[in-house]
Each structure stands twice: as C-alpha cells, then as structure tokens.
Design an enzyme around this catalytic site. Structure first.
Site, PDB file in Angstrom:
ATOM      1  N   LYS A   1       1.358 -13.051   0.946  1.00 17.25           N
ATOM      2  CA  LYS A   1       0.225 -12.242   0.478  1.00 17.25           C
ATOM      3  C   LYS A   1      -1.150 -12.833   0.792  1.00 17.25           C
ATOM      4  O   LYS A   1      -1.674 -12.581   1.854  1.00 17.25           O
ATOM      5  CB  LYS A   1       0.414 -11.928  -1.009  1.00 17.25           C
ATOM      6  CG  LYS A   1       1.581 -10.953  -1.215  1.00 17.25           C
ATOM      7  CD  LYS A   1       1.496 -10.154  -2.492  1.00 17.25           C
ATOM      8  CE  LYS A   1       2.348  -8.913  -2.433  1.00 17.25           C
ATOM      9  NZ  LYS A   1       3.656  -9.019  -3.045  1.00 17.25           N
TER      10      LYS A   1
ATOM     11  N   TYR B   1       7.179   3.175  -0.927  1.00 18.39           N
ATOM     12  CA  TYR B   1       7.776   3.801  -2.114  1.00 18.39           C
ATOM     13  C   TYR B   1       7.336   5.249  -2.256  1.00 18.39           C
ATOM     14  O   TYR B   1       6.869   5.668  -3.310  1.00 18.39           O
ATOM     15  CB  TYR B   1       7.444   2.998  -3.373  1.00 18.39           C
ATOM     16  CG  TYR B   1       8.224   1.706  -3.425  1.00 18.39           C
ATOM     17  CD1 TYR B   1       9.551   1.726  -3.867  1.00 18.39           C
ATOM     18  CD2 TYR B   1       7.679   0.514  -2.996  1.00 18.39           C
ATOM     19  CE1 TYR B   1      10.302   0.567  -3.897  1.00 18.39           C
ATOM     20  CE2 TYR B   1       8.423  -0.656  -3.011  1.00 18.39           C
ATOM     21  CZ  TYR B   1       9.727  -0.620  -3.468  1.00 18.39           C
ATOM     22  OH  TYR B   1      10.479  -1.764  -3.486  1.00 18.39           O
TER      23      TYR B   1
END
Ligand SMILES: *Cc1c(COP(=O)(O)O)cnc(C)c1O
Length: 429
Positions: A279, A22
């Site tokens: 994760k 991002y």
C-alpha cells in the site's frame, strides 16, 4: 485535454465492460471520473475538487503529484523502467531493501519484493510452509488467523481472511481451510479469555500449523477494528511455545498510518519472523509490496529441499516502483510525519465526536490518521458517498463503516472538512 474527452461515451463503455473492485458488471453505482489530482485533492471530470479521504486505499500518504516522488520517477524512467530480476539486479532494489531493513523492527533484514499486497501475503505463507518443511515438519501446512482479518484477494491470502466477511462458503473446495482465533479485544482490555482461547487453539492444532498470521493493532478491510497491542505479545509467546512462525501483515498499517512507523512497534518485544508491507510503500504511485523476514527464516528456506524460495513474479522489484518507494520512504526519514499523524488523530477525534449523538451510530474511534464511525446497520452507499461529496470529500464506506484515512499532508482545515464529511455521511447512511 481532459475537457476534450467524450465522458458520456467513456462512462457508457466503463459501465458495460470494465470491472471495478467488489462490483457487479454493470455496477450498482456508477464510478466517478477523475481527471487529475494534486496535493490531497482529486479533480473530477465535472470540475469539482474533493479531498481524498481514502488516500487511494491507504496508499497515497503524501497525496498526489508529490514533487520528490515525481522527480524520482522521471529520473528512473531516464535510466531503466523495467528489467527482469532473475539473474540481474539494480541499485534502486538494493537501496530499497536496505531502507526497509532500517525502518523495520530489528531482525527483519531479508527482503522479497512482490507486485501487490496479496502476492506478498502469498509469499509469506509459502515461506512459512517451506521453513517448516526445512525444519523437518512437513505436516505443518495450515495457518492460524484472526476472525475479522483481511489479507488480500488471491486464494491463499483469502483463506486467512475472516471466513464470514470473505464469504469462504462460496469458495468451498477451492480455498484451503485454516484455523481461526477470535478477534482480539479492544485497546485497554487485555481479556485473559482471549489469550486462553488462542493458546487452546494452537495447542490443539500445533502439529499442522506453519504460522500465525495477523494484522497488528488495526484490522483494516475486515472491519476497521482497533485492538489491544499487548495481544501481539501473546501471539509472539504462543508462536514460540509451539514452533509457529509469526507473520505480521503491515500492508495497511505500515509507514506511519497508526502513529508509529509500524503498528507492531506498540508491543516492542513482539517482533515478527515475517512482515508484509505494501500500500503506502510507494506513496501510492505504483503497485509494489514486499515480504521481510529474519535471517533464520531465509537461511532455513534456502537450505531446504527446493534450495530456494519458490516464487518469482515477472515484475519483481520493478525499478520504477523501487524508485517511488525509495523517494516515499525517504520522506519519512526526518520524522515530521509523526507530528502530522498525531495532529490528524486529534483533528479526527474532535471532528468525529458529534457522530456519537447520531441515531444508528454504534461506535466512533480514531487512531493515528484513521477515523471510523461504525453504524448499527449497513451503509446506504450512494447516500453516504453523495453526502461526503457535498462536503467536498471523497469517501468509500463499506458494510457498516464510514471511515477515513486521509493523506498525511492534509491541513487542519482539510482534516476538519473530511471529519465533517464522515459525520454527514454517517447521518444519511
Ligand atoms: C490491502 C491489503 C492487502 C492486499 O493488498 P493488495 O495490494 O490489494 O493485494 C493485504 N493485507 C492487508 C492488511 C491489506 O490492507
């Protein structure tokens, strides 16, 4: 060794050529070089040691250089690091599948290994579509998702993320249009209006919906929102009433982060048909995720037109990742993580409380090993990160949120330090 590196040159190249998540290229704020890590601490190139308040984005639940996981990986390297999974199998994959089925809510016995969380979500969505096709409902190809949700960055996963936060307008035409229900109410407030709104939406769209997709109890990257667990039961009931599969995305919440092994255990009868994990699966060592489903789902998909689940990543069930995951999930088996997570919750609740009095703070909340300070404005990233570093802590705020999910191995002092850093970051953000 790290000291011999030409960091100015490496950072100049990084800045000019390497995308970060991002981020623009070159990025607005330069990234910090990390040279090593152990326990809960990252060592930066300038010699500073900081507590990782982010657990490398929810994943490094045991911190770094965990001896059992290190040893498991070294041993696996001596056997085989990777081999294709088409037509071949290996013990770490089979053992890990069995381990996951043991840990997961009852019924989720079938396992598909994926190489990242987003891919596990893609696989879950495709599985739901194939299931409906097999059940004679080929028109059911859309999904009902929750506003404020986050499920990953590939196109299918993005399509079920919050439409505003995920900037769906930017991708119009490339993204399938899904149906969105309002964000579920806060804990303690089961708002009948929310259940009615969900029911009405599913009623209106049931002919085209394959599944309902949600992060249980905690919406993570979509806004760190905690909601009433009873809402999961409402989702289960509505899905059953209309023939939708229920998909729980436990990629962020799984493996103890919210205080239970999986967040959906807070509504014990609301068991999903499909669950995604990722994760923390490998303790943050390797990229790996998995989709679990019931035998009903795997059976229907396997007896459908394709005769198989239409997916098969090159690095599926990578043996190194399986070995790390077996070691990391093995560390959860003795249950001591529960006391650690509970004491982190207490430490965060206590340590974050002073933030409530700061100007510009809208809400302060903690659940399990997650602590959040929500502001009434967007964070000044450089100021907030800098303040946290001065408190010896790495934090990565986003939007209006300064938050932490520290490794479970953090001491009381570490947790107090991290909480102090969150408050300091919120104060300057
Ligand atoms: C991080 C995350 C994903 C995506 O996982 P990646 O490994 O980043 O692709 C999906 N769902 C949830 C809830 C997540 O937190």
């Amino acid at each position: 060794m790290a000291e011999d590196l030409d960091w100015p040159a490496l950072l100049a190249y990084d800045r000019a050529h390497v995308w970060h998540p991002y981020a623009a290229l070159p990025p607005a704020n330069p990234p910090l070089p990390v040279v090593s890590a152990s326990g809960a601490r990252l060592r930066l190139a300038d010699g500073r040691e900081v507590v990782d308040g982010m657990s490398s984005w929810w994943s490094a639940i045991w911190g770094y250089r965990q001896p059992v996981i290190d040893a498991a990986l070294a041993e696996q390297i001596g056997q085989v690091s990777h081999v294709m999974f088409g037509g071949l199998t290996h013990a770490p994959a089979v053992q890990l599948a069995r381990r996951l089925a043991e840990l997961a809510p009852a019924g989720l016995t079938q396992v598909f290994f994926a190489d990242s969380g987003s891919v596990a979500v893609e696989v879950a969505l495709k599985t739901a579509v194939q299931y409906q096709h097999s059940a004679g409902r080929p028109g059911r190809t859309r999904f009902l998702a929750l506003e404020g949700g986050y499920h990953g960055d590939t196109l299918g996963a993005m399509s079920v993320c919050d439409p505003v936060g995920g900037m769906h307008h930017l991708f119009r035409g490339a993204l399938p249009a899904q149906v969105f229900a309002p964000r579920p109410p806060r804990p303690g407030l089961l708002d009948p209006g929310w259940a009615e709104a969900l029911r009405a939406l599913v009623n209106r769209h049931s002919d085209e919906l394959a599944a309902l997709v949600a992060e249980p109890v905690v919406q993570g990257a979509g806004g760190m929102w905690f909601y009433e667990p009873e809402c999961l039961q409402v989702m289960r009931d509505v899905a059953d009433e209309h023939g939708l599969l229920l998909v729980f995305d436990e990629i962020a919440t799984g493996f103890g982060r919210t205080g239970t092994m999986f967040a959906c255990e807070r509504a014990p009868r609301a068991r999903p048909d499909i669950m995604c994990v990722g994760k923390a699966l490998t303790g943050g060592y390797m990229t790996m995720a998995a989709m679990l489903c019931t035998q009903e789902v795997s059976g229907a998909v396997s007896h459908g037109e394709a005769g198989c689940l239409m997916h098969g990543p090159t690095f599926m069930a990578n043996p190194l990742a399986c070995a790390a995951a077996l070691a990391s999930t093995g560390l959860l088996l003795d249950g001591t993580w529960q006391d650690r997570v509970r004491s982190i919750e207490e430490g965060l609740a206590q340590g974050l409380a002073p933030a409530s009095d700061l100007p510009g703070v809208r809400d302060v909340r903690a659940l399990g090993a997650i602590g959040v300070v929500q502001l009434d404005h967007d964070v000044d990233m450089a100021a907030a990160t800098g303040a946290a570093l001065r408190h010896g802590t790495w934090l990565r705020p986003f939007r209006d949120l300064v938050y932490t999910m520290p490794p479970y191995i953090c001491s009381e002092d570490d947790v107090a330090r991290v909480a102090g850093a969150v408050v300091a970051a919120a104060a300057v953000a």
